[in-house]
Scaffold this active site. Structure first.
Site, PDB file in Angstrom:
ATOM      1  N   ASN A 159       0.797  -1.225   0.000  1.00 40.50           N
ATOM      2  CA  ASN A 159       0.000   0.000   0.000  1.00 40.50           C
ATOM      3  C   ASN A 159       0.832   1.278   0.000  1.00 40.50           C
ATOM      4  OD1 ASN A 159       0.744  -0.793   2.662  1.00 40.50           O
ATOM      5  ND2 ASN A 159      -0.732   0.646   3.489  1.00 40.50           N
ATOM      6  N   GLU A 210       3.343  -5.219  12.190  1.00 40.56           N
ATOM      7  CA  GLU A 210       2.401  -4.109  11.980  1.00 40.56           C
ATOM      8  C   GLU A 210       1.297  -4.637  11.076  1.00 40.56           C
ATOM      9  OE1 GLU A 210       4.262  -1.483  14.395  1.00 40.56           O
ATOM     10  OE2 GLU A 210       2.347  -1.315  13.358  1.00 40.56           O
ATOM     11  N   CYS A 229      -3.503   1.479   6.436  1.00 41.63           N
ATOM     12  CA  CYS A 229      -4.032   0.789   7.613  1.00 41.63           C
ATOM     13  C   CYS A 229      -4.474   1.780   8.679  1.00 41.63           C
ATOM     14  CB  CYS A 229      -2.971  -0.119   8.177  1.00 41.63           C
ATOM     15  SG  CYS A 229      -1.531   0.834   8.506  1.00 41.63           S
ATOM     16  N   GLU A 232       7.117   0.461  15.979  1.00 41.17           N
ATOM     17  CA  GLU A 232       8.174   1.018  15.135  1.00 41.17           C
ATOM     18  C   GLU A 232       8.307   2.491  15.489  1.00 41.17           C
ATOM     19  OE1 GLU A 232       6.349  -0.248  11.317  1.00 41.17           O
ATOM     20  OE2 GLU A 232       8.131  -1.479  11.047  1.00 41.17           O
TER      21      GLU A 232
END
Ligand code: TXE
Length: 480
Positions: free
Chosen positions: A150, A248, A282, A461
């Site tokens: 994405n 993630e 997301c 992260e």
């Protein structure tokens, strides 16, 4: 037809099998390049190169590592147009978005970690006149970095930059659906003078190349971004091998709009947070909760604005909505529109594939879609769609909207719109997510922890969180 190649041991090479996969341009629905159909043999070659490079790279002074990574950042900036065009062709996103978000952020990722390591320190703990403890934070070895389609270069660099910065070497796999900018990054790394074997990029399918990285005994660290389903597969492989994992995953993010919000700000940003990148981020707010006092007014204004969004050729600077990333993804998103109808939803706008004319006639275009009238706990409101589809629901009280917002298996991000500061703090504290934006969306400080709870992921992260993840702390106690 361009055949992209793997980047292993400092060279661009063909897959050992000699096999290639089609790479499709989603805006025209046609094959435009070929990518290596690599397998475990290519991953083995890459891992051997990374192992061989680790001793020297991990001992390279951080100032030198920093300079090389800053050179990569500079070259990304210097190649902005080329990289942005490649990203737009590969993913279907508007060129404008690639130019203003994806590629500049990839440069920022490298620059941020190139400089962060110059200030990254560890602790010591005094036991008065008995002993002194000091903590070393050392590079681990070969890190596996696997990224999604994405935000291809943006998320690919978000992993490899910190991993390399602290002195690890990397075997990386971009998504087979959007490999192009990672391939172009290979050429940039060679030009920047990154030593051979420090970064290795192996292209190919997830269940072959990704699985080979995840299961390789000489890759003790896995950093993954992608779907929750794949995350579960990775955990089941890497968990019993005691690998260090950063995952993630998916999201189903609530966008909570109270009637005391700044209406115009909330409206304008909600259009963006709903449909940016065709809703394929997301962090997008896919469940919109509007307090009853302004529900009808907001709903009408939102639908009117969304109907004006321009769908089409990603290279047209007036385009707001480009193509979704693939035919299978187009079908998946449309299947959720059908599900919403079956669950009693009312399509307020959109819901259909868009057939453009000319060379774009076979592209994967979808109308931005708004659906109302669904129960908060129906499948459409519980499962990740990851496309230009949002639901809108009214709520009366704070308790009610918190119950609905927290009702999914995900917990990644949320937006909250209110001008009442106490309410903002209270609602943010009670949302089961990793990231809350108040009166904004996607405003990012790279020093902050990034990630989610529940099935949105494991670990964080960003900032020193990433430097801690990619190093091992060792405490040494010296008796005085
Ligand atoms: O994921 P996939 P996608 C999520 C987003 C959506 C999904 C979209 O919410 O659910 O990711 O990305 C490789 N072993 N996020 O469809 O299929 C695959 O080749 C090892 C959340 O690409 O999981 C690709 O390179 N690897 C995120 C990568 O995994 C495997 C932001 C991701 O593919 C594999 C972006 C396997 N068995 C997207 N199977 C966030 N939270 O920031 C596939 N892969």
């Amino acid at each position: 037809m361009l055949k992209i190649r793997n980047y292993i041991n400092g060279e661009l090479i063909a897959p050992i099998s000699g096999n290639y996969l089609d790479n499709i341009n989603p805006s025209i629905g046609k094959v435009y390049s070929l990518i290596p159909d690599s397998d475990e043999n290519d991953v083995q070659l890459a891992t051997q190169a990374a192992l061989a490079a680790f001793p020297t790279w991990s001992k390279t002074p951080k100032e030198k590592r920093s300079r090389i990574l800053q050179k990569i950042a500079f070259l990304i900036e210097d190649n902005l147009d080329k990289l942005a065009e490649a990203e737009s062709i590969d993913n279907g996103k508007p060129l404008k978005l690639a130019k203003t978000v994806d590629i500049p952020r990839a440069a920022s990722n490298f620059n941020f970690y190139a400089t962060a390591i110059l200030h990254f320190a560890s602790e010591s703990h005094s036991m008065e006149d008995t002993a002194i403890n000091y903590t070393l934070r050392e590079p681990i070895g070969v890190c596996g970095c696997i990224s999604p389609w994405n935000l291809p270069l943006y998320l690919f660099s978000w992993k490899i930059a910190p991993a390399l910065a602290v002195g690890n070497t990397v075997v990386a796999k971009p998504s087979e659906i959007t490999p192009m900018t990672a391939y172009l990054l290979s050429e940039i790394c060679m030009e920047a003078g990154l030593p051979k074997g420090v970064l290795n990029i192996v292209h190919g399918l997830g269940h072959k190349v990704g699985a080979a990285i995840t299961s390789h005994p000489d890759i003790p660290v896995i950093s993954f971004t992608g779907g929750t389903v794949t995350g579960k597969q990775i955990i089941s492989t890497a968990g019993p091998m005691f690998k260090k994992l950063s995952l993630e995953l998916g999201g189903k993010n609530p966008n909570i709009i109270f009637d005391d919000c700044n209406f115009e700000d909330a409206l304008r940003t909600t259009v963006h947070s709903s449909f940016a990148n065709q809703g394929q981020i997301c962090l997008c707010g896919s469940r919109i909760f509007v307090q009853k006092g302004i529900y009808e007014k907001f709903k009408k204004a939102f639908v009117d604005k969304v109907k004006d969004l321009k769908i089409g050729n990603p290279f047209d600077e007036n385009t707001n909505i480009g193509a979704v990333v693939s035919q299978p993804h187009l079908e998946k998103v449309l299947s959720y529109v059908e599900l919403a109808k079956q669950e009693g939803g009312k399509i307020l706008c959109g819901g259909n594939r868009v057939l453009l004319d000319g060379k774009f006639s076979e592209g994967y275009y979808l109308q931005p879609t708004i659906i109302e009238g669904l129960a908060f706990n129906c499948r459409t409101n519980q499962e990740e769609i990851f496309g230009p589809v949002v639901t809108i629901m009214p709520f009366e009280t704070e308790e009610e909207v918190l119950m609905m917002a927290n009702s999914t298996k995900y917990g990644l991000a949320s937006s909250v719109w209110t001008e009442n500061l106490k309410k903002a703090h209270r609602v943010a504290a009670n949302l089961h997510v990793g990231i809350v934006w108040v009166n904004t969306w996607l405003l990012r400080d790279l020093r902050t922890p990034f990630g989610g709870v529940k099935q949105s992921g494991v670990g964080r992260e960003g900032g020193f969180e990433a430097l801690h993840f990619f190093t091992e702390p060792k405490n040494i106690c010296i008796k005085l």
